[in-house]
Structure formats: C-alpha cells, structure tokens
Design a protein around this motif. Structure first.
Motif, PDB file in Angstrom:
ATOM      1  N   GLN A 302       4.305  -6.162  -1.397  1.00 41.38           N
ATOM      2  CA  GLN A 302       4.187  -5.213  -0.297  1.00 41.38           C
ATOM      3  C   GLN A 302       4.962  -3.967  -0.695  1.00 41.38           C
ATOM      4  O   GLN A 302       6.172  -4.002  -0.881  1.00 41.38           O
ATOM      5  CB  GLN A 302       4.730  -5.783   1.003  1.00 41.38           C
ATOM      6  N   THR A 304       6.315   0.061  -0.560  1.00 38.54           N
ATOM      7  CA  THR A 304       6.799   1.133   0.306  1.00 38.54           C
ATOM      8  C   THR A 304       7.041   2.357  -0.575  1.00 38.54           C
ATOM      9  O   THR A 304       7.733   2.256  -1.584  1.00 38.54           O
ATOM     10  CB  THR A 304       8.103   0.766   1.023  1.00 38.54           C
ATOM     11  N   ARG A 306       8.295   6.395  -0.712  1.00 34.18           N
ATOM     12  CA  ARG A 306       9.030   7.449  -0.008  1.00 34.18           C
ATOM     13  C   ARG A 306       8.901   8.743  -0.797  1.00 34.18           C
ATOM     14  O   ARG A 306       9.250   8.802  -1.977  1.00 34.18           O
ATOM     15  CB  ARG A 306      10.508   7.068   0.147  1.00 34.18           C
ATOM     16  N   VAL A 311       7.149   8.437   4.648  1.00 34.81           N
ATOM     17  CA  VAL A 311       7.233   7.043   4.214  1.00 34.81           C
ATOM     18  C   VAL A 311       5.851   6.422   4.369  1.00 34.81           C
ATOM     19  O   VAL A 311       5.249   6.489   5.445  1.00 34.81           O
ATOM     20  CB  VAL A 311       8.257   6.244   5.035  1.00 34.81           C
ATOM     21  N   GLU A 313       4.066   2.986   4.392  1.00 35.35           N
ATOM     22  CA  GLU A 313       4.384   1.565   4.524  1.00 35.35           C
ATOM     23  C   GLU A 313       3.191   0.696   4.130  1.00 35.35           C
ATOM     24  O   GLU A 313       2.084   0.875   4.630  1.00 35.35           O
ATOM     25  CB  GLU A 313       4.778   1.240   5.966  1.00 35.35           C
TER      26      GLU A 313
END
Length: 457
Positions: A302, A304, A306, A311, A313
């Motif tokens: 998973q 993420t 930035r 961000v 997700e």
C-alpha cells in the motif's frame, strides 16, 4: 510588407476560429434537427455505452474466470449494441457526420489558438566544439537489430568515435555505467548510447556526473527520450550527425533513490507485473493473471506518495516522470512538451470500483486521478522494499524512495538539423475562440502592432 503578411495571418486565424465555432454548432444542431427528441436518446445511449464499456473493462482487469469472460463480452458488446441501435433508428449517419464535424471544430479551434499564443516553448541551443574522443555503447539486439541494419557502428567509427558492442550472449549483462566511467577515465569527451531507455539513463548519469555531453541514438524499440528530444526515430543513423554538426541542449535528469531515469519511474501494479519472471515471455497472460490481486489490494504494497503539500493515499499505480507528460490532448499523450522545466510530473491512479473506473472518462478531472508537478516526491509503503520500474528496468528499492529532479544536469548533443518535437496544441478555450472570431481587421493584431510598425500616431 511585414504588416500586410501579419494581417493575412491574423485573418486566417479569425477564419479558423469562425470555422471551428461553425462546425461545433452544426455538430450539435444536426442531431437536434434530424432526430428531434431522439437526439437526447442519441446522447444518452452514447454516454451509457461509454460508461458500461469502462466498467466492463474494470471487471476484466479485476476478475478471473467466468466473470472476466462475461465482462469481456460486455466490453465489446456495449459499443456494438449502441451502433446497432443507431442503425436501426436510421440515425447512424447522423452520429458519424456529427463526430466528423466535432473533429473539424477541435482541429480548427486548436489551430487558431496555437497561432495566437504569445510565445512558444523553445529549448535553448548551445554552440559547442565537436567532440574529439567520443565513446559509444551499442546494443546489437536493441530495436530488433537496428545497430546492424542502419550501420551505426560503421558510421560512428568513420566519424572518429570508439564503439563498444555489448555482448548479448554473456550470462550476466555488462555494467554499462562502469564501461562509461572507464571511457571517461581514458579521455572520452562524449558518451553515446544506441540502445534502450534504461541503458541511456545509466550512461546519461555518468555523463552528467563528469559534465560531458551525452548523445542519444534512437536505436531502441520505443525511443521515448529520443522522441521528446526531437530526434529522427525512423533513421537512427541521422542522430550520429551530431558528432560533426551538432548543438547542445541542457535537460533535466530524474532520480529514484540513486537510480537515474530519463523518462519515468513507476510504482504499484505495473512495477509489480514487470518483476514477474514470466512477464518477458508472456506479457499479456502474466498481466491478466496478476492484476486482479494487485488492483483489489490483495497483493502488493500500500503506497503513499507525498509531493509538497499533496498526499496521494494508496494509489494502485503511480508514475513519476522527468518533466510532466501532456494530459490536455489525446494526440499528445505519452509526450513531454519540455525536458528542462525543472519539475517532476506526478500521475496517481486510485480506482476501487467499476463506477470509479467509468469516472476516468472525465480525464484529469476524474476523482480517481491525481495529476501534479513537484521538485521532489517521497514514495513510502507498508513494507521495507517495493518494486519499481525505472525506465522499464525492474528494480527493488528500500522504502521510502525519494524521487527528485536535477534541473539542467544533462548536456545532450543533438544534430543541428533534426525533425524536432511536434508543436503542442493548446487546450481548447471556447471563450478565446469567440473573441478571436469576433475581431475585425487589424483589431486582431497584438497590442502595439495594430497601427503598423513605426507608423506615427
């Protein structure tokens, strides 16, 4: 005379704008006049067919067995059904003519607007001395054997370069970065590559490290970097003309961790698929086997991402590119208008249902799509290592992966005479088109030019 020619150009722009608006109106009016209330059914049926097709394709990618087979039938049957419906209502010709008119409207509109832009993006060319000790790495298998077919080694050597042919029969691939560094240590003043984008990126990083020119020969299969440099992809031997008569461009270089890329670094589903040992021999079968688990979150990390204040997700796919790809024109997808903007392109996709898959038809306005630019992107995951595709090369990197761009880090030597990058058409702006179409005579000229150059008030 110059003012007269400029007025003719502006007249052509005005008529292109008027033609665009006229074609757009006809594209809308024709179905209404011909079909009446049925025109609404035309639009509704077309939109429904597109939504059903997009949803069915999502099921094809995320399901297996009978459900996948049924979804594939639906994906094909939906547009066919819409065509049959139009034909039965004797309205198919209306749809075809309206689509042609709309295509003419878009083409004429973008042509008119592109001519009125205040400036065009042009990369600065630098005059530099021709190299005296050029060194090339050439992959004889790249692009289906283009090195031999176009006589690249022979032409490079005639122009005074030293050529190292990579040996495809070796059990372990040769370290192209090490070969490039050795060449620089021996006095090479230019590094060149006739091979894929992955090889080009590794050698380009060495050239940037030592501040010497890099030369791209479009001998790969896809040649994305060569395309965006404006090189001739049909005849890679013309790229070698830069040795005798060339100029330099300053372009950016991307990095995923410490790994350079000239095109992009991909994370998520695609990066995981290309890691599979079976992918090279069966690309389609391996992709269809792995995607259901990857897209539904049953397999893979998973992520993420930035980027500045944004961000992203849990995207299923994330693409970080060396300068952003075009998103405003289907004809320009997969191309970069610039290579020296100093920013990374970021494209994230997160789709969790058939409805969200259908929403991707909205393009960059879709809720499942994130498009932005940044100087740096930090990609993290719920595991210590993740799969990454760097210019098509499969890697496994420790998390978090810091992607960054080095503005103007790479000196690229290109032929003075080359096809160039196709000029980008601007997004269609109907308000600007209406203003342009409504102008009369010299009022269409830019401010300060309407009275003519040097004409007293």
């Amino acid at each position: 005379m110059g003012v007269v020619l400029e007025e003719r150009d502006h007249a052509a722009q005005r008529w292109a704008a008027r033609g665009s608006l006229g074609a757009a109106v006809l594209a809308v009016v024709l179905p209404v006049v011909t079909a009446g209330v049925g025109s609404l059914l035309l639009v509704g049926a077309g939109l429904l067919g597109a939504v059903v097709t997009a949803a069915a394709l999502w099921w094809v990618l995320t399901r297996r067995g009978v459900v996948r087979a049924a979804a594939a039938v639906l994906a094909v049957g939906s547009p066919v059904g819409v065509i049959v419906l139009f034909h039965a209502a004797q309205l198919l010709w209306v749809v075809v003519v309206s689509l042609v008119l709309w295509s003419v409207a878009v083409w004429a509109g973008k042509t008119a607007l592109s001519s009125t832009r205040s400036h065009h993006v042009r990369v600065t060319e630098y005059e530099t001395p021709a190299p005296e000790r050029a060194f090339f790495l050439m992959n004889p298998r790249s692009g289906g054997g283009k090195v031999e077919r176009f006589g690249l080694r022979e032409k490079a050597e005639r122009l005074g370069a030293r050529v190292h042919l990579l040996d495809p029969e070796r059990p372990e691939p040769e370290d192209v970065a090490a070969l490039a560094r050795e060449a620089v240590a021996n006095g090479a003043d230019l590094l060149g590559v006739a091979g894929g984008d992955g090889t080009q990126a590794l050698v380009a990083a060495v050239a940037a490290e030592h501040d010497i020119p890099f030369l791209v020969v479009s001998a790969g299969t896809r040649n994305h970097f060569a395309l965006d440099l404006g090189l001739d992809r049909d005849d890679p031997s013309t790229c070698l003309d830069a040795l005798a008569d060339g100029v330099e461009l300053r372009v950016d270089l991307g990095f995923a961790g410490e790994h350079p890329f000239v095109n992009n670094a991909s994370f998520g589903a695609y990066a995981a698929v290309v890691q599979s040992p079976a992918y090279r021999d069966d690309k389609v079968g391996t992709t269809l086997e792995l995607l259901p688990d990857l897209l539904t979150g049953q397999r893979g990390p998973q992520l993420t991402a930035r980027a500045q204040d944004a961000v992203i997700e849990a995207p299923q796919a994330l693409l970080i590119s060396n300068n952003p790809y075009r998103m405003d024109d289907p004809a320009g997808l997969g191309r970069r208008e610039r290579l020296e903007s100093g920013v990374l392109g970021v494209l994230g996709i997160k789709v969790e249902s058939a409805a969200e898959a259908a929403g991707l038809l909205l393009g960059r306005h879709a809720t499942g799509l994130t498009v932005l630019t940044a100087r740096e992107v930090l990609v993290d995951a719920d595991r210590p290592q993740i799969d990454v595709g760097v210019d098509g090369e499969a890697l496994v990197l420790p998390t978090p992966v810091r992607c960054r761009i080095e503005p103007g880090a790479l000196r690229v030597r290109v032929p003075r005479d080359r096809p160039g990058v196709p000029e980008a058409k601007p997004p269609l702006d109907w308000r600007r088109l209406r203003k342009l179409a409504a102008t009369v005579g010299r009022t269409a000229l830019p401010k300060g030019r309407a009275r003519g150059a040097g004409t007293p008030r």
